[in-house]
Structure formats: structure tokens, C-alpha cells
Design a protein around this motif. Structure first.
Motif, PDB file in Angstrom:
ATOM      1  N   THR A 103       0.161 138.502  -2.062  1.00 36.70           N
ATOM      2  CA  THR A 103      -0.662 139.413  -2.848  1.00 36.70           C
ATOM      3  C   THR A 103      -0.153 139.513  -4.274  1.00 36.70           C
ATOM      4  OG1 THR A 103      -1.208 140.703  -0.864  1.00 36.70           O
ATOM      5  CG2 THR A 103      -1.563 141.768  -2.992  1.00 36.70           C
ATOM      6  N   MET A 104       1.177 139.572  -4.446  1.00 34.43           N
ATOM      7  CA  MET A 104       1.744 139.643  -5.804  1.00 34.43           C
ATOM      8  C   MET A 104       1.447 138.355  -6.581  1.00 34.43           C
ATOM      9  SD  MET A 104       3.009 142.645  -6.137  1.00 34.43           S
ATOM     10  CE  MET A 104       1.648 143.193  -5.112  1.00 34.43           C
ATOM     11  N   ARG A 105       1.520 137.212  -5.909  1.00 33.90           N
ATOM     12  CA  ARG A 105       1.182 135.948  -6.583  1.00 33.90           C
ATOM     13  C   ARG A 105      -0.288 135.936  -7.005  1.00 33.90           C
ATOM     14  NH1 ARG A 105       4.532 133.698  -2.272  1.00 33.90           N
ATOM     15  NH2 ARG A 105       6.519 132.993  -3.170  1.00 33.90           N
ATOM     16  N   THR A 106      -1.152 136.396  -6.113  1.00 31.17           N
ATOM     17  CA  THR A 106      -2.574 136.448  -6.449  1.00 31.17           C
ATOM     18  C   THR A 106      -2.827 137.442  -7.579  1.00 31.17           C
ATOM     19  OG1 THR A 106      -3.252 135.828  -4.213  1.00 31.17           O
ATOM     20  CG2 THR A 106      -4.866 136.995  -5.560  1.00 31.17           C
ATOM     21  N   MET A 107      -2.158 138.586  -7.532  1.00 30.53           N
ATOM     22  CA  MET A 107      -2.336 139.577  -8.589  1.00 30.53           C
ATOM     23  C   MET A 107      -1.907 139.041  -9.938  1.00 30.53           C
ATOM     24  SD  MET A 107      -1.454 143.471  -7.419  1.00 30.53           S
ATOM     25  CE  MET A 107      -1.251 143.835  -9.154  1.00 30.53           C
ATOM     26  N   SER A 108      -0.789 138.312  -9.969  1.00 29.78           N
ATOM     27  CA  SER A 108      -0.327 137.768 -11.243  1.00 29.78           C
ATOM     28  C   SER A 108      -1.362 136.809 -11.823  1.00 29.78           C
ATOM     29  CB  SER A 108       1.020 137.058 -11.056  1.00 29.78           C
ATOM     30  OG  SER A 108       0.891 135.901 -10.236  1.00 29.78           O
ATOM     31  N   MET A 109      -1.941 135.960 -10.975  1.00 27.27           N
ATOM     32  CA  MET A 109      -2.956 135.017 -11.457  1.00 27.27           C
ATOM     33  C   MET A 109      -4.221 135.745 -11.898  1.00 27.27           C
ATOM     34  SD  MET A 109      -4.615 131.658  -9.745  1.00 27.27           S
ATOM     35  CE  MET A 109      -3.348 130.687 -10.525  1.00 27.27           C
ATOM     36  N   ILE A 110      -4.667 136.727 -11.119  1.00 26.32           N
ATOM     37  CA  ILE A 110      -5.894 137.446 -11.457  1.00 26.32           C
ATOM     38  C   ILE A 110      -5.723 138.238 -12.742  1.00 26.32           C
ATOM     39  CG2 ILE A 110      -7.505 139.235 -10.702  1.00 26.32           C
ATOM     40  CD1 ILE A 110      -7.714 136.516  -9.266  1.00 26.32           C
ATOM     41  N   VAL A 111      -4.590 138.904 -12.906  1.00 22.75           N
ATOM     42  CA  VAL A 111      -4.365 139.707 -14.117  1.00 22.75           C
ATOM     43  C   VAL A 111      -4.344 138.815 -15.352  1.00 22.75           C
ATOM     44  CG1 VAL A 111      -2.670 141.126 -15.336  1.00 22.75           C
ATOM     45  CG2 VAL A 111      -3.184 141.596 -12.937  1.00 22.75           C
ATOM     46  N   VAL A 112      -3.586 137.713 -15.291  1.00 22.96           N
ATOM     47  CA  VAL A 112      -3.508 136.807 -16.447  1.00 22.96           C
ATOM     48  C   VAL A 112      -4.868 136.182 -16.726  1.00 22.96           C
ATOM     49  CG1 VAL A 112      -2.486 134.667 -17.317  1.00 22.96           C
ATOM     50  CG2 VAL A 112      -1.051 136.338 -16.149  1.00 22.96           C
ATOM     51  N   SER A 241      -6.541 127.386  -4.397  1.00 24.86           N
ATOM     52  CA  SER A 241      -5.419 127.067  -3.503  1.00 24.86           C
ATOM     53  C   SER A 241      -5.429 125.594  -3.106  1.00 24.86           C
ATOM     54  CB  SER A 241      -5.473 127.949  -2.254  1.00 24.86           C
ATOM     55  OG  SER A 241      -6.616 127.652  -1.475  1.00 24.86           O
ATOM     56  N   MET A 242      -6.567 124.923  -3.261  1.00 20.29           N
ATOM     57  CA  MET A 242      -6.653 123.505  -2.922  1.00 20.29           C
ATOM     58  C   MET A 242      -5.854 122.639  -3.889  1.00 20.29           C
ATOM     59  SD  MET A 242     -10.713 123.270  -1.969  1.00 20.29           S
ATOM     60  CE  MET A 242     -10.580 121.538  -1.551  1.00 20.29           C
ATOM     61  N   ILE A 243      -5.540 123.173  -5.073  1.00 22.53           N
ATOM     62  CA  ILE A 243      -4.751 122.408  -6.034  1.00 22.53           C
ATOM     63  C   ILE A 243      -3.352 123.010  -6.194  1.00 22.53           C
ATOM     64  CG2 ILE A 243      -6.731 121.496  -7.270  1.00 22.53           C
ATOM     65  CD1 ILE A 243      -6.336 123.639  -9.381  1.00 22.53           C
ATOM     66  N   GLY A 244      -2.875 123.657  -5.143  1.00 23.10           N
ATOM     67  CA  GLY A 244      -1.488 124.085  -5.114  1.00 23.10           C
ATOM     68  C   GLY A 244      -1.206 125.468  -5.655  1.00 23.10           C
ATOM     69  N   VAL A 245      -2.218 126.281  -5.896  1.00 19.08           N
ATOM     70  CA  VAL A 245      -2.007 127.638  -6.392  1.00 19.08           C
ATOM     71  C   VAL A 245      -1.634 128.538  -5.212  1.00 19.08           C
ATOM     72  CG1 VAL A 245      -3.037 129.615  -7.554  1.00 19.08           C
ATOM     73  CG2 VAL A 245      -3.610 127.289  -8.289  1.00 19.08           C
ATOM     74  N   LYS A 246      -0.424 129.083  -5.249  1.00 19.22           N
ATOM     75  CA  LYS A 246       0.036 129.932  -4.156  1.00 19.22           C
ATOM     76  C   LYS A 246      -0.569 131.326  -4.271  1.00 19.22           C
ATOM     77  CE  LYS A 246       4.456 127.546  -3.559  1.00 19.22           C
ATOM     78  NZ  LYS A 246       5.935 127.680  -3.556  1.00 19.22           N
ATOM     79  N   GLY A 247      -0.710 131.961  -3.122  1.00 19.38           N
ATOM     80  CA  GLY A 247      -1.271 133.298  -3.085  1.00 19.38           C
ATOM     81  C   GLY A 247      -2.034 133.520  -1.796  1.00 19.38           C
ATOM     82  N   LEU A 248      -2.952 134.476  -1.822  1.00 20.32           N
ATOM     83  CA  LEU A 248      -3.714 134.794  -0.622  1.00 20.32           C
ATOM     84  C   LEU A 248      -4.689 133.686  -0.248  1.00 20.32           C
ATOM     85  CD1 LEU A 248      -4.497 138.539  -1.449  1.00 20.32           C
ATOM     86  CD2 LEU A 248      -2.953 137.710   0.331  1.00 20.32           C
ATOM     87  N   GLY A 249      -5.009 132.802  -1.184  1.00 14.20           N
ATOM     88  CA  GLY A 249      -5.958 131.742  -0.897  1.00 14.20           C
ATOM     89  C   GLY A 249      -5.414 130.688   0.047  1.00 14.20           C
ATOM     90  N   GLN A 250      -4.119 130.389  -0.046  1.00 13.88           N
ATOM     91  CA  GLN A 250      -3.547 129.343   0.808  1.00 13.88           C
ATOM     92  C   GLN A 250      -3.589 129.699   2.291  1.00 13.88           C
ATOM     93  OE1 GLN A 250       0.316 128.033  -0.623  1.00 13.88           O
ATOM     94  NE2 GLN A 250      -0.661 126.392  -1.796  1.00 13.88           N
ATOM     95  N   PRO A 251      -3.208 130.924   2.695  1.00 18.40           N
ATOM     96  CA  PRO A 251      -3.362 131.260   4.122  1.00 18.40           C
ATOM     97  C   PRO A 251      -4.808 131.211   4.599  1.00 18.40           C
ATOM     98  CG  PRO A 251      -1.882 132.812   3.048  1.00 18.40           C
ATOM     99  CD  PRO A 251      -2.480 131.982   1.967  1.00 18.40           C
ATOM    100  N   VAL A 252      -5.756 131.579   3.727  1.00 15.94           N
ATOM    101  CA  VAL A 252      -7.166 131.492   4.109  1.00 15.94           C
ATOM    102  C   VAL A 252      -7.559 130.032   4.320  1.00 15.94           C
ATOM    103  CG1 VAL A 252      -9.538 131.914   3.344  1.00 15.94           C
ATOM    104  CG2 VAL A 252      -7.773 133.635   2.930  1.00 15.94           C
ATOM    105  N   LEU A 253      -7.102 129.155   3.425  1.00 12.99           N
ATOM    106  CA  LEU A 253      -7.394 127.728   3.566  1.00 12.99           C
ATOM    107  C   LEU A 253      -6.765 127.162   4.830  1.00 12.99           C
ATOM    108  CD1 LEU A 253      -8.816 125.412   2.037  1.00 12.99           C
ATOM    109  CD2 LEU A 253      -6.610 124.876   0.994  1.00 12.99           C
ATOM    110  N   GLN A 254      -5.537 127.586   5.127  1.00 11.85           N
ATOM    111  CA  GLN A 254      -4.883 127.143   6.362  1.00 11.85           C
ATOM    112  C   GLN A 254      -5.625 127.655   7.587  1.00 11.85           C
ATOM    113  OE1 GLN A 254      -0.895 128.590   5.919  1.00 11.85           O
ATOM    114  NE2 GLN A 254      -0.371 127.129   4.307  1.00 11.85           N
ATOM    115  N   ALA A 255      -6.116 128.881   7.498  1.00 14.31           N
ATOM    116  CA  ALA A 255      -6.857 129.444   8.627  1.00 14.31           C
ATOM    117  C   ALA A 255      -8.138 128.671   8.886  1.00 14.31           C
ATOM    118  CB  ALA A 255      -7.177 130.919   8.346  1.00 14.31           C
ATOM    119  N   ILE A 256      -8.802 128.222   7.816  1.00 12.03           N
ATOM    120  CA  ILE A 256     -10.016 127.428   7.982  1.00 12.03           C
ATOM    121  C   ILE A 256      -9.687 126.087   8.629  1.00 12.03           C
ATOM    122  CG2 ILE A 256     -11.862 126.235   6.739  1.00 12.03           C
ATOM    123  CD1 ILE A 256     -11.716 128.474   4.645  1.00 12.03           C
ATOM    124  N   SER A 257      -8.592 125.474   8.181  1.00 10.33           N
ATOM    125  CA  SER A 257      -8.223 124.150   8.693  1.00 10.33           C
ATOM    126  C   SER A 257      -7.774 124.198  10.148  1.00 10.33           C
ATOM    127  CB  SER A 257      -7.112 123.545   7.832  1.00 10.33           C
ATOM    128  OG  SER A 257      -7.509 123.454   6.477  1.00 10.33           O
TER     129      SER A 257
END
Length: 296
Positions: A103-112, A241-257
Motif C-alpha cells: 500500500t505504501m508503494r502504491t501510495m508513493s506512486m499515486i501521490v507523485v 505492475s506488468m512492467i515491474g511496478v511494485k505495489g498492490l497491483g502485483q498481488p492482483v496480477l498474481q491472483a489473476i494468473s
């Protein structure tokens, strides 16, 4: 006569010409990326440093201090005790389910990303108000940006900058910036002409009218644009997250896979919680700003 016989009348490239045309474009872009890729990467080094610094700051700060700062910011913006309690409870639940770091990784990306979108989008919207020529030039670009599939943004960005945080931020900004530009333009254009005439009669300069009258009165529309930008940025997190951006997106992508329903659901709900929190805070701030402007 065949129903599709009319297709033969349409002038078009044959397959070999089409392949040659595609090869020409692909080769030109690859040559451009080889020639200028390093220069472009060095240009974005400050952005990468800012992203890394902000992410490390959020991850290294004690969780209770992060929640306290977010609660204070929420109350300062909204003056709502209920919203502040909801912010505290949401982040406590996120931490309890082990999603704090993501969540903190995602927040940092969203804020910036959101700050950069605001810094670019609001001046662009103001420029569209000032010049119909700029509006006629920018509007079709925004149309393309909003209708282009999100995955397409990743192709040129990855070819130029590789995989990592900076390509993700750039893709997020391109995908999410149109609403703040459009609604800034719309909000300022909807300001009552009589109010502007009154400000001019009192001797206000164009800049004073812009910052003292037009932007405050357009703030609900501008904040609505910022809200939509935040929502679209959060939606882009999973794709980034498909291009290596860490955060909440990667677990969602893993869950889909891997068909991990619970993992995808929890991380998806965390993204939704962030979206609702940012939305409520920004809307409350916009309403309070407009109310204060009306009282003054």
C-alpha cells in the motif's frame, strides 16, 4: 453479388507493402530508442530519485506515525471527524491483513503521479481557456489519450526507458491526466461572466481574476478532475505492475494468473479504500474552499 464485394473497392496496401510499412516504423522507433534512450533516461533520473526517496520514506516511517499524519491531513482538509476515523480504520485493516508495504508503494506512486498530473494538467486547462487555438490542438490529443487502450501506453515507454518505476509513472500520467485538463478548462469557462466583469470593474488584473476569482469558483470542477485522475491512476496500478511496478497491483496480477481469489479480493479492496479516501478528502476540501470563498 457478395455482401462483401464493396470491400474490394476500398484502396488499401497489399500485405507485403503493409509489412514493409510496419517494419519501417518499428525500425525507426528502435533506432530512435538506441540513439536517444540513454539521454531520455538521464532526463528522468530526478523523477526516479524522487520516487525512490518518497517510497523509502513511507516504508521506513513507523506505521503509527504514517497513520497519524494521514489522519491529521484528512482532518485538516475535510474538518470531518467521521472521515478521519474512517481513514485510521482503513489503514489499520490494511496493516492487519499484511498489505502495508504494498500500500505504501502504491501510495508513493499515486501521490507523485497525481502531483505531476496536477502540475501539468491545471496550467494546460488554463491555457485552453485563454486560447481557442490551444484548445483545438489539445482536445483531439486528449481524445486519443482517453480512448487508446491502456496497454498500448506501455509499449513505447518500455522500449525507451525499460522496466521499472519511471515507465510506470509516465504511463499512469498519460492515462490519468485528461480529466484534470478537461474539467479545469470546463470549470473556468463556466464561471459567471458578471462576476468577472465585477472583478474587472474593481481593477483586478488578469492574474488576479484568474487566481482570485476563476480558479476558486472553478474549484469543485477542478477537484472533480483531480478525483477522476486519482481513480484512473489507481486503475492503472494493476496494468503498470506488468512492467515491474511494485505495489498492490502485483498481488492482483498474481491472483489473476494463479486464481488466488482471496488475495486478489483483499488487494483490490485496498485499492478501492485508497480511492474512496482520496475522493472524500478532495471533495470535502473543495466544498470547504468554495464555502470560504463565498463567505469572504
Amino acid at each position: 453479388m457478395s455482401d462483401k464485394s464493396w470491400l474490394a473497392e476500398i484502396p488499401q496496401l497489399d500485405r507485403q507493402e503493409l509489412r514493409d510499412f510496419k517494419k519501417l516504423l518499428d525500425g525507426s522507433f528502435r533506432e530512435f530508442s538506441r540513439e536517444y534512450g540513454d539521454s531520455i533516461q538521464s532526463f528522468f533520473d530526478p523523477l526516479l530519485s524522487t520516487l525512490i526517496w518518497f517510497e523509502k520514506l513511507l516504508l521506513s516511517t513507523p506505521w503509527w506515525l504514517v497513520i497519524a499524519v494521514l489522519a491529521a491531513f484528512s482532518y485538516a482538509a475535510s474538518r470531518s471527524v467521521k472521515l478521519t476515523i474512517a481513514v485510521i480504520a482503513s489503514f489499520l485493516v490494511i496493516g492487519y491483513f499484511g498489505m502495508w508495504e504494498d500500500t505504501m508503494r502504491t501510495m508513493s506512486m499515486i501521490v507523485v503521479s497525481t502531483l505531476l498530473a496536477i502540475l501539468i494538467g491545471i496550467p494546460t486547462g488554463v491555457a485552453m481557456v485563454r486560447s481557442n487555438r490551444i484548445q483545438s490542438l489539445v482536445t483531439p490529443i486528449l481524445d486519443v489519450m482517453q480512448t487508446m487502450p491502456a496497454f498500448v501506453y506501455l509499449i513505447p515507454v518500455v522500449m525507451l526507458l525499460g522496466i521499472g518505476k519511471v515507465p510506470g509513472v509516465i504511463a499512469v500520467i498519460i492515462y490519468a491526466i485528461p480529466p484534470v485538463i478537461r474539467l479545469t478548462n470546463l470549470g473556468i469557462r463556466l464561471v459567471d461572466k458578471e462576476v468577472l466583469e465585477a472583478a474587472t470593474a474593481y481593477g483586478a488584473s488578469p492574474l488576479q481574476r484568474l487566481f482570485g476569482v476563476q480558479i476558486p469558483l472553478a474549484m469543485p470542477n477542478i477537484m472533480a478532475g483531480i478525483n477522476q485522475t486519482i481513480m484512473m491512476a489507481l486503475a492503472m496500478v494493476v496494468i503498470a505492475s506488468m512492467i515491474g511496478v511494485k505495489g498492490l497491483g502485483q498481488p492482483v496480477l498474481q491472483a489473476i494468473s494463479n486464481q488466488y481469489f482471496t488475495q486478489g479480493l483483499l488487494n483490490g479492496l485496498a485499492i478501492v479504500a485508497l480511492a474512496i479516501i482520496f475522493d472524500r478528502i478532495s471533495q470535502s476540501y473543495a466544498k470547504r474552499t468554495l464555502q470560504n470563498f463565498g463567505e469572504s
